[in-house]
Design an enzyme around this catalytic site. Structure first.
Site, PDB file in Angstrom:
ATOM      1  N   ASP A   1     -51.537 -29.757   6.688  1.00  0.00           N
ATOM      2  CA  ASP A   1     -51.587 -28.498   7.407  1.00  0.00           C
ATOM      3  C   ASP A   1     -52.195 -27.479   6.426  1.00  0.00           C
ATOM      4  O   ASP A   1     -52.043 -27.644   5.220  1.00  0.00           O
ATOM      5  CB  ASP A   1     -50.148 -28.120   7.797  1.00  0.00           C
TER       6      ASP A   1
HETATM    7  P1  ADP Z   1     -52.331 -21.477  11.964  1.00  0.00           P
HETATM    8  O1  ADP Z   1     -50.972 -21.013  11.515  1.00  0.00           O
HETATM    9  O2  ADP Z   1     -52.655 -22.893  11.500  1.00  0.00           O
HETATM   10  O3  ADP Z   1     -53.435 -20.520  11.628  1.00  0.00           O
HETATM   11  P2  ADP Z   1     -51.681 -20.772  14.771  1.00  0.00           P
HETATM   12  O4  ADP Z   1     -51.795 -21.676  15.940  1.00  0.00           O
HETATM   13  O5  ADP Z   1     -50.360 -20.216  14.455  1.00  0.00           O
HETATM   14  O6  ADP Z   1     -52.312 -21.613  13.583  1.00  0.00           O
HETATM   15  O7  ADP Z   1     -52.686 -19.524  14.979  1.00  0.00           O
HETATM   16  C1  ADP Z   1     -54.042 -19.760  15.290  1.00  0.00           C
HETATM   17  C2  ADP Z   1     -54.790 -18.459  15.383  1.00  0.00           C
HETATM   18  O8  ADP Z   1     -54.262 -17.652  16.467  1.00  0.00           O
HETATM   19  C3  ADP Z   1     -54.679 -17.579  14.160  1.00  0.00           C
HETATM   20  O9  ADP Z   1     -55.577 -17.955  13.148  1.00  0.00           O
HETATM   21  C4  ADP Z   1     -55.028 -16.210  14.775  1.00  0.00           C
HETATM   22  O10 ADP Z   1     -56.406 -16.082  14.953  1.00  0.00           O
HETATM   23  C5  ADP Z   1     -54.362 -16.274  16.156  1.00  0.00           C
HETATM   24  N1  ADP Z   1     -53.014 -15.685  16.128  1.00  0.00           N
HETATM   25  C6  ADP Z   1     -51.819 -16.322  16.278  1.00  0.00           C
HETATM   26  N2  ADP Z   1     -50.784 -15.450  16.217  1.00  0.00           N
HETATM   27  C7  ADP Z   1     -51.311 -14.225  15.983  1.00  0.00           C
HETATM   28  C8  ADP Z   1     -50.774 -12.899  15.794  1.00  0.00           C
HETATM   29  N3  ADP Z   1     -49.456 -12.631  15.807  1.00  0.00           N
HETATM   30  N4  ADP Z   1     -51.656 -11.903  15.571  1.00  0.00           N
HETATM   31  C9  ADP Z   1     -52.974 -12.122  15.551  1.00  0.00           C
HETATM   32  N5  ADP Z   1     -53.540 -13.340  15.716  1.00  0.00           N
HETATM   33  C10 ADP Z   1     -52.739 -14.375  15.931  1.00  0.00           C
HETATM   34 MG    MG Z   2     -48.214 -24.166   8.163  1.00  0.00          MG
END
Ligand code: ADP
Ligand code: MG
Length: 291
Positions: A38
């Site tokens: 990851d």
């Molecule tokens: P990771 O933790 O591997 O980056 P996530 O699925 O948690 O994967 O998030 C993917 C993308 O979604 C982030 O890179 C961002 O662009 C967007 N994202 C998720 N949660 C938020 C948030 N609270 N605010 C802004 N962007 C978000």
């Molecule tokens: Mg992680």
């Protein structure tokens, strides 16, 4: 009966900072030929910090943009939300109504009567928001391997936020140690293609997949198995738990979410990805003694 070698192996692992909960996982780890990491919180520190807030409208100042974004992020538990919140004084943030987190894309909420959305290109496309002004800023930030998200209000992109999550200092060595043992290191991330490509290049990863939705991480592990590989998965997040369970050997960071630790037969007691190679070494030595 459990061979004494396996018991000795778990003891050696424990002394190295590797907790083996399932003794059979120690045996299975000897056959691992691919390690899937990851990104966020595993290869990176997982403590992202805001690096820039760029208003797209000359009439909008940086502070107003940040306070609007922070108000919405009070509803989110994502590390990106923590980065935005850490950048503004917590007092007197406007309350958020109708908050929703859209997994893997971002967040939406109403602040001071304005409908605000913060997230990636996918989210903005879904909401029909024009990215003509935002795109060059997003591209520039991502080219520097930082995460970029758009802030939109009432259907218009009004700003871009840049967020940096530094690589762990041990990550490049962790990948090199695996390569020296003939083991491929790959990465799965929900982050964008541009950021993933930069990280993969910096660490010397054999392969990576970007923009992976949380629900698709375990499918990626199943696909590797179907292709004849024997993959371990290394992760720290709630999102990683299904993939940790789907892997031939799941390896959780002990500093990570409880569900990740529970889903994995192996836990690294220090958040040091080099311990993955150490675990494979102990496993291989242990299995040689059995046979
Ligand atoms: P990771 O933790 O591997 O980056 P996530 O699925 O948690 O994967 O998030 C993917 C993308 O979604 C982030 O890179 C961002 O662009 C967007 N994202 C998720 N949660 C938020 C948030 N609270 N605010 C802004 N962007 C978000
Ligand atoms: Mg992680």
């Amino acid at each position: 009966a459990t061979p004494a070698a396996l018991v000795a192996g778990t003891g050696a692992a424990a002394r190295a900072g590797i907790l083996v909960k399932d003794i059979e996982a120690l045996e299975r780890a000897a056959a691992v030929d691919t390690v899937v990491f990851d990104k966020t919180g595993t290869l990176t520190e997982g403590r992202p910090a805001l690096t820039e807030a760029v208003p797209l409208d000359p009439a909008l100042d940086r502070d107003t943009l940040l306070r609007l974004a922070a108000a919405v992020q009070t509803g989110s538990e994502h590390p990106l939300a923590a980065a935005v919140l850490a950048a503004v004084p917590q007092v007197a943030l406007a309350p958020v109504a109708d908050f929703r987190a859209l997994v893997g894309r971002g967040v939406v909420g109403t602040v001071e009567g304005r409908r605000v959305a913060i997230g990636n290109r996918d989210l903005m496309a879904e909401l029909g928001i024009d990215l003509a002004a935002a795109s060059p800023v997003l591209d520039r930030i991502e080219a520097e391997a930082r995460t970029a998200v758009v802030v939109a209000a009432d259907g218009r992109a009004i700003g871009v936020l840049g967020i940096a999550d530094p690589l762990r200092p041990e990550s490049a060595a962790a990948v090199a140690l695996l390569a020296a043992r003939g083991v491929r290191a790959e990465m799965l991330t929900g982050d964008s293609e541009a950021v993933a490509a930069k990280v993969a290049g910096a660490l010397g990863l054999s392969a990576y997949r970007a923009s992976v939705k949380p629900a698709d991480k375990s499918g990626a592990l199943a696909a590797l198995k179907a292709a004849g590989r024997t993959p371990a998965m290394v992760g720290d997040g709630i999102n990683d738990a299904p993939a940790l369970a789907a892997a031939e050997v799941g390896i959780a960071l002990g500093t990570g979410a409880d569900v990740a630790v529970e889903a994995a037969p192996v836990t690294l007691m220090r958040a040091d990805p080099r311990l993955v190679a150490a675990a494979l070494d102990i496993s291989r030595r242990t299995v040689r003694k059995i046979r």
